[in-house]
Scaffold this active site. Structure first.
Site, mmCIF file in Angstrom:
data_model
loop_
_atom_site.group_PDB
_atom_site.id
_atom_site.type_symbol
_atom_site.label_atom_id
_atom_site.label_comp_id
_atom_site.label_asym_id
_atom_site.label_seq_id
_atom_site.Cartn_x
_atom_site.Cartn_y
_atom_site.Cartn_z
ATOM 1 N N HIS A 126 -0.705 5.711 3.591
ATOM 2 C CA HIS A 126 -0.579 6.321 4.690
ATOM 3 C C HIS A 126 0.566 7.584 4.747
ATOM 4 C CE1 HIS A 126 2.884 3.571 4.792
ATOM 5 N NE2 HIS A 126 3.565 4.609 5.461
ATOM 6 N N ASP A 168 -2.902 0.575 0.177
ATOM 7 C CA ASP A 168 -1.970 1.551 0.548
ATOM 8 C C ASP A 168 -1.321 2.340 -0.465
ATOM 9 O OD1 ASP A 168 -0.960 3.149 2.648
ATOM 10 O OD2 ASP A 168 0.645 1.811 2.648
ATOM 11 N N SER A 175 8.491 5.421 3.347
ATOM 12 C CA SER A 175 7.355 4.894 2.922
ATOM 13 C C SER A 175 6.958 5.615 1.419
ATOM 14 C CB SER A 175 6.211 5.489 3.613
ATOM 15 O OG SER A 175 5.953 4.355 4.984
#
Length: 528
Positions: free
Chosen positions: A153, A183, A257
């Site tokens: 993402h 992911d 992230s």
């Protein structure tokens, strides 16, 4: 990364900014994500920091300082900047809502809320010219020749990806491969000199209470180091079929992230991916993809650009105590088969609905873990399933197939059969629903397929046992206690038989909008 399954009152964030739905799921990567037309910074010459590739520093007990360990690890952690072109109607190529900046949480009805709402509406006017959005995330170098691991993402739908090293060297990055199911993604940068890198460790050795370090780019603040402990293991946050997250209280925020979670040896034991937060900031509940899951995916992406997963073609659910009571199974463990994909590996191995898979290659399993364990097996290899079937244990060999990229072609439908003659509907008051035979009229009303068999649910009592278990009018009961039913009379008889056998619960196999699932109903007076 899109997370689902949390109540609307909770917020689970993918360490980013944009928000979609009441679940507060985010996909941009920094609080200052913005529309911009500026060109990226000029590429500076590369100077590889002087660090040893393998970090072996060990800290035991309560360390006096994390400084030496942080110094060794920081050069291998990078900042990732992406640029995405947004269409005028704020929809991406998949038809999803655009990932524009988040409106701050102003008091409801305040002038500030109205100002930002009007501003965002002007930005998202249909037919407005394309605009660019920038976002930030984190990653870490996994080889001296410039391969980088991060979250999917972080780079999803990016037109341009730029990596900034610890010494502020800025390099363009190429996307090698990405995997939406876990992911994860792999990037590649080029450098005239070997780059510092870190290696994956054994996440299975990470015990609850062990010290960990998180390094990343929270809120665009590069090279941020935070420390904490492993708070829990094997967390399921309903992100997908392979959930097995490490939970940590090391401060993780938007922009972290794709950053690494390190143990005290300097090995990567997790990839920081999501946080739970009612406010949008860190509250000490972060989630990382375990290294033992990530490294296999990363290696496949690095070599081939895609991921091949093992698959046997079954729909499973956990064996609860109610289900075990209904089956006469002790103890209440294993993976209950709720459906078998036609022509899939499980079907060829003669697995059937109602089987309980107790072991995979001699190791006990739980239902939720089976898809992840099967996915890790090499395609073409043979696995041995220990299966409980109607009171007997049998060993069933199955050849592992490849998980289809998309849903497999549907089987040819059999010729349409005539609707059964009308059979008197039954009102199963104790279970909280009524049911009737499937007719041409009910097929049309509930949009049932021509070959659907069973008994259709025609009514559900509000607050009753069926409603509590998610049953709705239009659902179809196909089996009772692993015996097929095609009329209300057979349905009632199956339930009465379970009562005569003095079972604590009765199992119904229900076909709803999501497919097949086993639904247990207590028979010992505990209706709920």
């Amino acid at each position: 990364m899109r997370l689902s399954g949390f109540p609307a009152t909770r917020r689970v964030l993918a360490l980013s900014l944009s928000v979609t739905s009441a679940l507060w799921v985010t996909t941009a990567l920094a609080p200052h994500a913005r529309a911009a037309q500026d060109a990226p910074p000029a590429v500076a010459p590369v100077v590889a920091p002087a660090v040893t590739p393998a970090v072996t520093v060990d800290a035991r007990g309560v360390p006096d300082s994390f400084a030496d360990l942080a110094d060794r690890l920081l050069p291998a952690v990078v900042n990732i900047s992406t640029t995405q072109t947004l269409k005028g109607d704020s929809e991406d190529e998949e038809g999803e809502e655009g990932q524009g900046p988040q409106i701050p949480d102003f008091p409801r009805g305040s002038p500030f809320e109205k100002f930002f709402h009007d501003f965002m509406n002007r930005q998202n006017t249909p037919n407005s010219p394309p605009r660019k959005m920038q976002a930030l995330g984190s990653g870490f170098i996994i080889s001296a020749d410039g391969y980088i691991a991060t979250n999917n993402h972080v780079i999803r739908h990016a037109d341009k990806i730029t990596v900034t090293l610890q010494d502020n060297t800025v390099l363009p990055a190429k996307l090698i491969g990405h995997d939406e199911r876990t992911d994860l993604a792999v990037l590649k940068i080029s450098s005239p000199r070997p780059l510092p890198f870190v290696s994956f460790g054994d996440s299975d050795t990470a015990r609850v209470g062990n010290w960990v370090l998180a390094i990343g780019n929270p809120f665009g603040l590069s090279g941020t180091v935070t420390a904490g402990i492993v708070s829990s293991r094997s967390r399921n946050i309903d992100q997908g079929p392979y959930d097995d997250f490490i939970q940590t209280d090391a401060s993780i925020n938007k922009g972290n992230s794709g950053g690494p979670l390190f143990d005290m040896h300097g090995a990567v034991i997790g990839v920081n991916t999501a946080i739970y937060s009612p406010s949008g900031g860190s509250v000490g509940i972060g989630f990382s993809i375990p290294a033992n899951e990530a490294k296999g995916i990363i290696e496949q992406l690095r070599k081939t650009g895609k991921v091949s997963r093992g698959w046997i073609g079954v729909r499973i659910q956990d064996v609860t105590q109610d289900i075990a009571d209904g089956l006469g199974l002790k103890p209440a463990k294993g993976a209950l088969v709720a459906g078998v994909e036609p022509k899939g590996p499980a079907a060829k191995a003669l697995l059937t609905t109602g089987d309980v898979i107790r072991q995979l290659n001699g190791k006990d399993i739980e239902g939720r873990a089976l898809p992840r364990l099967i996915a890790d097996l090499p395609v073409g290899s043979q696995a041995h399933l220990t299966v409980w079937r109607k009171g007997k244990i049998t060993d069933i060999p199955v050849t592992i197939g490849a998980l289809p990229e998309s849903k497999t072609d549907p089987e040819e439908k059999p010729a349409k059969s005539s609707a059964p003659k009308s059979d008197k509907a039954v009102d199963l008051g104790a279970l909280g629903f009524s049911a009737a035979s499937i007719t041409d009229e009910s097929r049309k009303k509930y949009r049932l397929s021509d070959d659907q068999k069973g008994v259709v649910v025609t009514g559900v009592v509000d607050g009753g046992p069926a409603a509590d278990r998610g049953m709705k009018p239009g659902d179809v009961v196909t089996e009772v206690q692993q015996t097929a039913v095609n009329s209300p009379a057979e349905l009632r008889k199956g339930i009465e038989t379970a009562q005569k056998e003095k079972r604590h619960s009765v199992l119904l196999l229900v076909h709803d909008m999501d497919g097949l699932r086993w639904v247990p109903f207590p028979l010992d007076g505990s209706a709920h």
